[in-house]
Design a protein around this motif. Structure first.
Motif, PDB file in Angstrom:
ATOM      1  N   HIS A  51      50.665  72.735  17.837  1.00 52.83           N
ATOM      2  CA  HIS A  51      50.761  71.774  16.737  1.00 52.83           C
ATOM      3  C   HIS A  51      49.447  71.654  15.975  1.00 52.83           C
ATOM      4  N   THR A  52      48.313  71.727  16.674  1.00 55.32           N
ATOM      5  CA  THR A  52      47.038  71.702  15.937  1.00 55.32           C
ATOM      6  C   THR A  52      46.918  72.944  15.060  1.00 55.32           C
ATOM      7  N   ASP A  74      41.305  70.711  13.583  1.00 53.52           N
ATOM      8  CA  ASP A  74      40.350  71.098  14.624  1.00 53.52           C
ATOM      9  C   ASP A  74      40.792  70.494  15.959  1.00 53.52           C
ATOM     10  N   ALA A  75      41.243  71.352  16.869  1.00 57.12           N
ATOM     11  CA  ALA A  75      41.768  70.865  18.143  1.00 57.12           C
ATOM     12  C   ALA A  75      40.702  70.176  18.973  1.00 57.12           C
ATOM     13  N   ASP A  81      38.281  65.075  21.147  1.00 55.60           N
ATOM     14  CA  ASP A  81      37.142  64.154  21.158  1.00 55.60           C
ATOM     15  C   ASP A  81      37.582  62.766  20.713  1.00 55.60           C
ATOM     16  N   ARG A  82      38.429  62.717  19.667  1.00 59.86           N
ATOM     17  CA  ARG A  82      38.922  61.409  19.202  1.00 59.86           C
ATOM     18  C   ARG A  82      39.829  60.761  20.246  1.00 59.86           C
ATOM     19  N   MET A  83      40.579  61.552  20.964  1.00 58.97           N
ATOM     20  CA  MET A  83      41.450  61.016  22.015  1.00 58.97           C
ATOM     21  C   MET A  83      40.629  60.453  23.174  1.00 58.97           C
ATOM     22  N   GLY A  84      39.492  61.073  23.452  1.00 58.29           N
ATOM     23  CA  GLY A  84      38.625  60.579  24.504  1.00 58.29           C
ATOM     24  C   GLY A  84      39.330  60.500  25.843  1.00 58.29           C
ATOM     25  N   PRO A 122      41.496  77.210  20.302  1.00 57.16           N
ATOM     26  CA  PRO A 122      40.467  77.253  21.352  1.00 57.16           C
ATOM     27  C   PRO A 122      41.039  76.911  22.730  1.00 57.16           C
ATOM     28  N   CYS A 123      42.034  77.674  23.159  1.00 52.99           N
ATOM     29  CA  CYS A 123      42.695  77.375  24.432  1.00 52.99           C
ATOM     30  C   CYS A 123      41.720  77.449  25.600  1.00 52.99           C
ATOM     31  N   ALA A 124      40.927  78.523  25.658  1.00 54.12           N
ATOM     32  CA  ALA A 124      39.975  78.663  26.753  1.00 54.12           C
ATOM     33  C   ALA A 124      38.928  77.562  26.707  1.00 54.12           C
ATOM     34  N   GLU A 125      38.419  77.267  25.519  1.00 51.41           N
ATOM     35  CA  GLU A 125      37.393  76.229  25.371  1.00 51.41           C
ATOM     36  C   GLU A 125      37.938  74.868  25.796  1.00 51.41           C
TER      37      GLU A 125
END
Length: 286
Positions: free
Chosen positions: A173-174, A180-181, A186-189, A217-220
């Protein structure tokens, strides 16, 4: 001296949607054979997915726990478990409780569900306070056709703009949203409770590619989860409809599991990036 690898406590589950057009029962069989930690049941038109007793028998037979229930909130499931969206969520909550699942995944409403969308944020809070089952609201995306964009979800497709106790992030979905996934998580925290792992290339279609086959960025993301000791669920939710055989479909799901396990392994010297502190829960909700 080399440091030992640390594996986080996050469990890796298979979404039953990942075996379509094969059945819910097939998903349990494949999950058990490949070594997944459990399944997420997508409640949809397959009658078995709607039947709590049948799901429990499958879980017991294959020794595969049900970790999450995805409420029937797709266009094709508008009549599954009721036409009333709140009834759907109540039934998903009851099913999760009976099946021992910790999470109900739910999409934000469609914009044409006007009353439901107006009450959605406060209603999800009410339901979250009724039980230990987590309602993890999933990020969606704008609908696009050529150069036109339609905002199909309300209050927002970007669920971080609203106040929820728990979130699901979906990397297909991202990709479709072209957002930016990593910034989104980060916003979800610390409210990030659930992950739908898939890949995508930014197509207007919701691709749900096997992780590693697209631009996300699945691995990241997985390495970030390991470094922050994420203890939710990582669910493989991929599209295998183009598989030419059951063996090819199973190979894709084995590849997705191997990718996930590899990148969830982290060195104990890894340091977690600073994550924003989530807002305090409201003192009272209507």
């Amino acid at each position: 001296m080399a440091q030992p690898v640390r594996i986080p406590t996050a469990k890796v589950a298979l979404s039953t949607a990942s075996v379509y057009p094969e059945s819910t029962a097939t998903a349990f069989e494949i999950a058990g054979r490949l070594g997944y930690d459990g399944v997420e049941v997508m409640v949809w038109t397959d009658p078995v997915s709607q039947d709590v007793d049948a799901l429990r028998r499958l879980s017991d037979h294959h020794r595969v726990p049900i970790l999450a229930v995805h409420a029937p909130c797709l266009l094709i499931t508008q009549r599954v478990w009721s036409t009333d969206p709140w009834t759907k969520l109540q039934r998903a909550q009851a099913a999760a409780t009976r099946l021992g699942a910790s999470t109900v995944v739910v999409h934000p409403p469609f914009r044409w569900q006007r009353q439901y969308s107006r009450d959605f944020v406060s209603g999800i809070w009410r339901m979250a306070q009724e039980t230990d089952v987590r309602f993890a609201v999933e990020n969606m995306y704008p609908w696009r056709y050529r150069d036109r964009e339609m905002l199909a979800y309300a209050p927002e497709w970007d669920v971080t703009k609203d106040d929820y106790r728990h979130f699901t992030v979906d990397l297909s979905h991202t990709a479709t949203a072209r957002t930016d996934a990593m910034a989104m998580i980060d916003r979800m925290g610390d409210r990030l409770a659930h992950v739908h792992l898939a890949d995508g290339n930014g197509s207007a279609k919701d691709e749900h590619l096997v992780p590693g086959r697209g631009s996300q960025p699945c691995a990241e993301l997985l390495e970030r989860l390991a470094a922050t000791s994420f203890d939710g669920h990582v669910v493989i939710e991929v599209n295998t409809r183009r598989a030419m055989s059951s063996a090819e479909r199973e190979a894709d799901l084995a590849e997705a599991l191997a990718f996930t396990r590899l990148h969830l392994a982290a060195s104990p010297t890894d340091t977690a990036p600073t994550r924003p502190t989530p807002p305090a829960s409201p003192a009272a909700r209507p």
